[in-house]
Design a protein around this motif. Sequence first.
Motif, PDB file in Angstrom:
ATOM      1  N   CYS A 151       0.828  -1.202   0.000  1.00 29.39           N
ATOM      2  CA  CYS A 151       0.000   0.000   0.000  1.00 29.39           C
ATOM      3  C   CYS A 151       0.866   1.257   0.000  1.00 29.39           C
ATOM      4  CB  CYS A 151      -0.921   0.004   1.227  1.00 29.39           C
ATOM      5  SG  CYS A 151      -2.223  -1.242   1.178  1.00 29.39           S
ATOM      6  N   THR A 152       1.974   1.222   0.736  1.00 30.48           N
ATOM      7  CA  THR A 152       2.887   2.371   0.746  1.00 30.48           C
ATOM      8  C   THR A 152       3.499   2.572  -0.629  1.00 30.48           C
ATOM      9  OG1 THR A 152       3.421   1.925   3.073  1.00 30.48           O
ATOM     10  CG2 THR A 152       4.898   3.385   1.869  1.00 30.48           C
ATOM     11  N   SER A 160      -4.564  13.101  -4.440  1.00 31.85           N
ATOM     12  CA  SER A 160      -5.921  12.916  -3.940  1.00 31.85           C
ATOM     13  C   SER A 160      -6.147  11.501  -3.421  1.00 31.85           C
ATOM     14  CB  SER A 160      -6.935  13.232  -5.042  1.00 31.85           C
ATOM     15  OG  SER A 160      -6.740  12.378  -6.167  1.00 31.85           O
ATOM     16  N   TRP A 161      -5.467  10.511  -3.995  1.00 32.10           N
ATOM     17  CA  TRP A 161      -5.613   9.115  -3.562  1.00 32.10           C
ATOM     18  C   TRP A 161      -4.575   8.721  -2.524  1.00 32.10           C
ATOM     19  CZ3 TRP A 161      -9.555   5.897  -4.612  1.00 32.10           C
ATOM     20  CH2 TRP A 161     -10.409   6.226  -5.673  1.00 32.10           C
ATOM     21  N   ARG A 162      -3.505   9.463  -2.406  1.00 34.60           N
ATOM     22  CA  ARG A 162      -2.390   9.054  -1.553  1.00 34.60           C
ATOM     23  C   ARG A 162      -2.763   8.880  -0.086  1.00 34.60           C
ATOM     24  NH1 ARG A 162       3.129  11.930  -2.827  1.00 34.60           N
ATOM     25  NH2 ARG A 162       2.566  10.914  -4.797  1.00 34.60           N
ATOM     26  N   PRO A 163      -3.536   9.795   0.538  1.00 36.81           N
ATOM     27  CA  PRO A 163      -3.862   9.602   1.957  1.00 36.81           C
ATOM     28  C   PRO A 163      -4.585   8.291   2.235  1.00 36.81           C
ATOM     29  CG  PRO A 163      -4.378  11.844   1.272  1.00 36.81           C
ATOM     30  CD  PRO A 163      -4.055  11.078   0.024  1.00 36.81           C
ATOM     31  N   GLY A 164      -5.475   7.871   1.330  1.00 38.47           N
ATOM     32  CA  GLY A 164      -6.201   6.620   1.533  1.00 38.47           C
ATOM     33  C   GLY A 164      -5.279   5.419   1.553  1.00 38.47           C
ATOM     34  N   TRP A 165      -4.344   5.359   0.588  1.00 36.53           N
ATOM     35  CA  TRP A 165      -3.409   4.239   0.551  1.00 36.53           C
ATOM     36  C   TRP A 165      -2.483   4.244   1.766  1.00 36.53           C
ATOM     37  CZ3 TRP A 165      -4.455   0.236  -2.155  1.00 36.53           C
ATOM     38  CH2 TRP A 165      -5.075   0.340  -3.407  1.00 36.53           C
ATOM     39  N   LEU A 166      -2.032   5.410   2.189  1.00 35.38           N
ATOM     40  CA  LEU A 166      -1.141   5.491   3.346  1.00 35.38           C
ATOM     41  C   LEU A 166      -1.874   5.114   4.632  1.00 35.38           C
ATOM     42  CD1 LEU A 166       0.832   8.763   2.519  1.00 35.38           C
ATOM     43  CD2 LEU A 166       1.623   6.404   2.294  1.00 35.38           C
ATOM     44  N   ALA A 167      -3.139   5.514   4.751  1.00 29.57           N
ATOM     45  CA  ALA A 167      -3.924   5.136   5.924  1.00 29.57           C
ATOM     46  C   ALA A 167      -4.138   3.621   5.968  1.00 29.57           C
ATOM     47  CB  ALA A 167      -5.267   5.866   5.915  1.00 29.57           C
ATOM     48  N   LEU A 168      -4.398   3.023   4.802  1.00 31.28           N
ATOM     49  CA  LEU A 168      -4.560   1.570   4.743  1.00 31.28           C
ATOM     50  C   LEU A 168      -3.258   0.868   5.110  1.00 31.28           C
ATOM     51  CD1 LEU A 168      -6.465  -0.759   4.058  1.00 31.28           C
ATOM     52  CD2 LEU A 168      -5.712  -0.594   1.681  1.00 31.28           C
ATOM     53  N   ALA A 169      -2.126   1.405   4.659  1.00 28.16           N
ATOM     54  CA  ALA A 169      -0.826   0.834   5.016  1.00 28.16           C
ATOM     55  C   ALA A 169      -0.586   0.911   6.516  1.00 28.16           C
ATOM     56  CB  ALA A 169       0.284   1.569   4.266  1.00 28.16           C
ATOM     57  N   VAL A 202       7.125   9.496   5.100  1.00 26.59           N
ATOM     58  CA  VAL A 202       7.806   8.908   3.948  1.00 26.59           C
ATOM     59  C   VAL A 202       6.946   9.026   2.697  1.00 26.59           C
ATOM     60  CG1 VAL A 202       8.668   6.738   2.990  1.00 26.59           C
ATOM     61  CG2 VAL A 202       9.215   7.361   5.344  1.00 26.59           C
ATOM     62  N   GLY A 203       5.628   8.883   2.850  1.00 22.12           N
ATOM     63  CA  GLY A 203       4.732   8.944   1.700  1.00 22.12           C
ATOM     64  C   GLY A 203       4.731  10.299   1.015  1.00 22.12           C
ATOM     65  N   TYR A 204       4.979  11.365   1.757  1.00 21.69           N
ATOM     66  CA  TYR A 204       4.941  12.705   1.163  1.00 21.69           C
ATOM     67  C   TYR A 204       6.313  13.323   0.980  1.00 21.69           C
ATOM     68  CZ  TYR A 204      -0.131  13.052   1.335  1.00 21.69           C
ATOM     69  OH  TYR A 204      -1.467  12.861   1.097  1.00 21.69           O
TER      70      TYR A 204
END
Length: 288
Positions: free
Chosen positions: A32-33, A42-51, A102-104
Amino acid sequence: MQGTVDGFSYGLVTPLVAYLMACLGGALGLRCTTRALLVTHSWRPGWLALASAAIGSGIWTMHFVAMMGFTVEGAPIHYDKPMTYASLGVAIVMVGVGIFIVGYKGASGTALFTGGTITGLGIASMHYLGMAGMRLNGTLEYNTVTVAASVVIAMVAATAALWAAGQVRGFLWSVGASLVMGLAVSGMHYTGMAALSVHVHGTGAPATGDSPAGLLAPMLIGPLAFLCLAGVVVLRDPLMVMGKPNWAPVEHKPGVPAHTPFHHTARRAPLRPRKKVGHQESRAPQNR
């Protein structure tokens, strides 16, 4: 008196199952990360939260599956429910802070060090908060040096895992990284348990709280159901499973051109003089 501690009362069953839980949560979280680094903001927060939720749930489940095999002779162990589930919240939140950094900011340099440190501290905090939720007729004591070693293992493991996620490589790379992460998380757990000694009280009221068997059902049903749902999300995204090293950056993805293409526009050739048949001379068109 000093209590006899046994961390393997079921043999290798609980360590192996705990390791698999850590690997499962790590694998889903890393994929997910990785996916979050390849999508629009716009989609990045969702994937990072799932990770964050996947890794936090995986290490929390790993810890309490391993604790099923932990016994102290002469002191039945119970667990305080609020503190036990608070450790799950701490794991998800602190792991999430590190993953979002790390995601941002990217998996390199200061961002990687900061994110890995916070994530590692989250793993260690989950472990020792979960241990604080134990209720038994005795006192828990820890060796400071061994505790520090377990925290360092957690931070190094988290940093290495986040670095692997930022490499944006294929599926086998992520599987290998998740196996290493599971080994490191398990190593951190058992290093922390090696730091523990229990002084059993000869007299006193019996400990109150839920027994390990009472916590086993919700512990497995809740986080495992979530991990299964997260796995379905991952498997339904082909880019998540069969990631390629040569993925293009988000800005150059097909369908989102950086400028207006002109190569489809047809251009007319300039008019050329034509020759007439017979005695008429050819001449170019005249301006009126």
